[in-house]
Design an enzyme around this catalytic site. Structure first.
Site, PDB file in Angstrom:
ATOM      1  NE  ARG A   1      -4.813   3.153  -3.097  1.00  0.00           N
ATOM      2  CZ  ARG A   1      -6.259   2.953  -2.568  1.00  0.00           C
ATOM      3  NH1 ARG A   1      -6.586   1.922  -1.869  1.00  0.00           N
ATOM      4  NH2 ARG A   1      -7.174   3.831  -2.683  1.00  0.00           N
TER       5      ARG A   1
ATOM      6  CB  ILE B   1      -1.092  -0.290   1.084  1.00  0.00           C
ATOM      7  CG1 ILE B   1      -1.851   1.042   1.100  1.00  0.00           C
ATOM      8  CG2 ILE B   1      -0.253   0.144   2.461  1.00  0.00           C
ATOM      9  CD1 ILE B   1      -3.189   0.925   2.067  1.00  0.00           C
TER      10      ILE B   1
ATOM     11  CG  LEU C   1       5.690  -1.361   9.727  1.00  0.00           C
ATOM     12  CD1 LEU C   1       6.339  -1.306  11.034  1.00  0.00           C
ATOM     13  CD2 LEU C   1       6.704  -2.005   8.544  1.00  0.00           C
TER      14      LEU C   1
ATOM     15  CB  SER D   1      13.474  -1.866   4.080  1.00  0.00           C
ATOM     16  OG  SER D   1      12.762  -3.322   3.682  1.00  0.00           O
TER      17      SER D   1
ATOM     18  CE1 TYR E   1      10.971  -1.459   8.574  1.00  0.00           C
ATOM     19  CE2 TYR E   1      10.041  -2.826  10.272  1.00  0.00           C
ATOM     20  CZ  TYR E   1      10.046  -2.442   9.139  1.00  0.00           C
ATOM     21  OH  TYR E   1       9.523  -3.705   8.118  1.00  0.00           O
TER      22      TYR E   1
ATOM     23  CE  LYS F   1      -8.039  -0.158   6.018  1.00  0.00           C
ATOM     24  NZ  LYS F   1      -7.710  -1.682   6.072  1.00  0.00           N
TER      25      LYS F   1
ATOM     26  NE  ARG G   1      -4.393  -8.511   2.560  1.00  0.00           N
ATOM     27  CZ  ARG G   1      -4.451  -7.988   1.445  1.00  0.00           C
ATOM     28  NH1 ARG G   1      -5.889  -7.276   1.375  1.00  0.00           N
ATOM     29  NH2 ARG G   1      -3.965  -8.131   0.264  1.00  0.00           N
TER      30      ARG G   1
END
Length: 328
Positions: free
Chosen positions: A19, A15, A74, A37, A58, A97, A165
């Protein structure tokens, strides 16, 4: 604050690359300062594409002294850790989110940001699209009479087997990934006094996380809300407001492309009117809102973010116990 906001990006998630980084690069109010990264080659590749500094690790990004804000794309299980770390170094944060895995942790992060006078924004982009304001105006003006019910759904086709996911250790599951959209839509239109009446979460065959679910919620007065979500389904992204005299329907509600012509369906008196709006880039609108908050020192209203976390928790508990769960 003058000049563009210098942003550091913690992670090279899809993402971010697809985006958010292009939206940052296109914004006159944002300057991409660095991309971090755990894979130095990936950091170099992404940094070269967007003309910024590559950082290996990070924590190393948070040690840079020329970054005013941080974007956290992340996996969900890591959002709270790195959001807190960024806030503790005095950086404003735009985080994907959900902000955290539970309502108490979300509340702690919002309190920390408020105490330090830092902007903390959860990246729920669809609420910045102008179509939903137009829908709200129609409802407020009585176009469908008195509101009676709200239905919303966001479902997507099956993901590749190795997708994060599907990984419970990384905060996977349909509720946190796609369920947030219809839930936030209900919250957006019906207000914070929603309560979970019942919920069900379904674990797909061979999966370790829920892959679909639904919840029934109540709002003040005669209004009920029903949300459906899943990530092994035919695609659907829609919501509907039913009133005493008509209804409003919205398709492609949550992730429309920037060039999509938004349409609102207004159904009343046995007739349907299609209200067409100008295209609107909700990613650019979200970036602009974040930059404006940082530059003006205006802290965003965190009530919806916290209430969303409480309702997500209530859905999980209701599904686990098979009964209504209070969120007070």
């Amino acid at each position: 604050m003058t000049g563009p906001v210098r942003v550091g990006v913690i992670g090279c998630a899809g993402i971010a690359v697809r985006r958010m980084l292009p939206a940052f690069a296109a914004s006159p109010d944002i300057e991409i300062a660095a991309v971090a990264s755990r894979d130095p080659a990936k950091a170099r590749q992404v940094a070269e594409r967007f003309g910024c500094r590559p950082v290996h690790g990070y924590g190393e990004l948070l040690e840079l002294d020329d970054i005013q804000a941080v974007y956290v794309p992340l996996p969900a299980a890591l959002h709270a850790q790195w959001t807190e770390a960024a806030l503790n170094t005095g950086r404003h944060v735009l985080a994907e989110k959900p902000l955290s895995a539970d309502r108490h942790r979300t509340g702690e992060l919002l309190e920390l940001a408020g105490a330090r006078r830092l902007v903390l924004m959860e990246n729920v982009m669809f609420v910045h699209h102008h179509r939903h304001r137009a829908v709200q105006r129609l409802a407020d003006d009585g176009a469908i009479g008195e509101l009676r019910a709200f239905h919303a759904a966001f479902t997507i086709p099956p993901l590749p087997d190795g997708d994060i996911r599907y990984d419970p250790e990384l905060g996977g599951g349909a509720l946190a990934d796609v369920g947030i959209y219809p839930l936030r839509a209900a919250l957006h239109f019906l207000g914070p006094e929603l309560d979970v009446i019942g919920a069900r979460l379904v674990q797909g065959a061979g999966r370790q996380v829920e892959t679909s679910g639904a919840a029934l919620l109540s709002a003040p007065g005669p209004v009920t809300a029903q949300i459906t979500f899943g990530m092994e389904h035919a695609y659907r992204s829609s919501y509907e407001l039913w009133g005493s005299e008509g209804s409003i329907t919205v398709d492609r509600a949550f992730t429309p492309p920037a060039d999509h012509v938004p349409v609102i369906g207004l159904h009343r008196g046995g007739k349907t009117e299609e209200i067409r709006l100008e295209p609107h880039d909700q990613v650019a609108a979200t970036v602009a809102a974040f930059a404006a908050a940082v530059r003006t020192g205006t802290l965003p209203d965190a009530c919806d973010t916290l209430r969303q976390a409480e309702l997500l928790d209530a859905i999980r508990r209701s599904a686990a116990h098979g009964k209504p769960i209070g969120t007070g």
